[in-house]
Design an enzyme around this catalytic site. Structure first.
Site, short mmCIF file in Angstrom:
data_model
loop_
_atom_site.label_atom_id
_atom_site.label_comp_id
_atom_site.label_asym_id
_atom_site.label_seq_id
_atom_site.Cartn_x
_atom_site.Cartn_y
_atom_site.Cartn_z
N MET A 83 65.85 -11.31 -6.66
CA MET A 83 65.08 -10.25 -6.02
C MET A 83 65.52 -10.12 -4.57
O MET A 83 65.34 -11.03 -3.77
CB MET A 83 63.58 -10.60 -6.08
CG MET A 83 63.07 -10.92 -7.47
SD MET A 83 61.47 -11.78 -7.44
CE MET A 83 60.43 -10.48 -6.78
N ILE B 32 60.85 -18.87 -7.29
CA ILE B 32 61.68 -19.67 -6.39
C ILE B 32 61.85 -18.97 -5.06
O ILE B 32 62.23 -17.79 -5.00
CB ILE B 32 63.07 -19.92 -7.03
CG1 ILE B 32 62.91 -20.61 -8.39
CG2 ILE B 32 63.95 -20.76 -6.11
CD1 ILE B 32 64.19 -20.63 -9.19
N GLY C 254 62.38 -11.85 -0.29
CA GLY C 254 63.61 -12.27 -0.95
C GLY C 254 63.44 -13.54 -1.75
O GLY C 254 62.93 -14.52 -1.24
N SER C 255 63.86 -13.54 -3.02
CA SER C 255 63.56 -14.68 -3.85
C SER C 255 64.25 -14.57 -5.20
O SER C 255 65.14 -13.75 -5.41
CB SER C 255 62.04 -14.77 -4.05
OG SER C 255 61.53 -13.49 -4.38
N ARG C 256 63.78 -15.41 -6.14
CA ARG C 256 64.36 -15.44 -7.47
C ARG C 256 63.30 -15.91 -8.45
O ARG C 256 62.42 -16.69 -8.11
CB ARG C 256 65.56 -16.40 -7.45
CG ARG C 256 66.09 -16.85 -8.80
CD ARG C 256 67.32 -17.68 -8.58
NE ARG C 256 67.66 -18.49 -9.74
CZ ARG C 256 68.84 -19.08 -9.91
NH1 ARG C 256 69.77 -18.98 -8.99
NH2 ARG C 256 69.07 -19.81 -10.98
#
Length: 218
Positions: A100, A157, A187-189
């Protein structure tokens, strides 16, 4: 489109800073350097509008199907591989990871209907979200959802910019597919660990929408 409740404080602070910076700018710079005052206004307006956009919840027709696992997040599919999970299952799983970017919608949604069997926050590092070790070393929150079709693990995450993971699920709670499970700031995953034999319906580098795109089929 609506604004997520996680953004109220950040947007409020952003609006205050936007106002203060531009009041000072126009009072002290508009006469001597009007171009600089205008430039500051444009830059700060862009940043403020981006902040509002980050916390947006767009209106969408969500995908509801008991046989399907729906993408929990917006972004791009960056990993599809078989791994050995050591956090909960202690066996082999298929991992599908969605990266993301800060420009994506950051609401996370339940991929399936089910009962929350596990919910655990882990402190960790802030490696870039596409780093292979971010799944196990970064700050993260793992949730296991179970229903009659199967059991999956969803891992929020943190990335290099993300400093706060919000998760709303508690063990024993029954959840509905595509309802909100949490939010990650900046911002991430998201990793989804699926049973072996699950049919994967996405491809590497595919852009997906949370609550809409079919990730896999039981």
């Amino acid at each position: 489109m609506t604004i997520h409740r996680e953004g109220y404080q950040s947007i409020g602070i952003g609006a205050l800073l936007f106002g203060i910076i531009n009041i000072v700018s126009f009072n002290f710079l508009s006469a001597a350097m009007p171009w600089l005052a205008v430039a500051i206004f444009i830059v700060t307006l862009f940043v403020f509008l981006f902040l509002i956009s980050f916390f947006r919840i767009p209106n969408r027709k969500l995908t509801i199907n008991d046989n399907q696992i729906i993408c929990p997040a917006d972004g791009k599919v960056v990993v599809i591989e078989e791994i050995t999970d050591v956090e909960y299952f202690n066996d082999k799983r298929v991992q599908v990871s969605i990266f993301m970017s800060p420009a994506n919608v950051h609401v996370n949604r339940n991929p399936i209907n089910g009962v929350v069997k596990y919910s655990q926050y882990h402190k960790g590092k802030y490696l870039v979200a596409w780093h292979p070790k971010s799944s196990t070393e970064n700050e993260r929150h793992s949730v296991v959802l179970e229903n009659a079709k199967g059991t999956i693990l969803v891992k929020q995450i943190a990335g290099a910019l993300a400093k706060r993971i919000c998760n709303y699920l508690k063990v024993g709670t029954e959840v509905k597919q595509c309802n909100e499970m949490g939010f990650i700031k900046f911002g991430s995953r998201v990793d989804v660990l699926l049973p072996l034999g699950t049919t994967i319906n996405v491809q590497l580098n595919q852009v997906v929408q949370g609550g809409v795109t079919v990730l896999a089929t039981f």
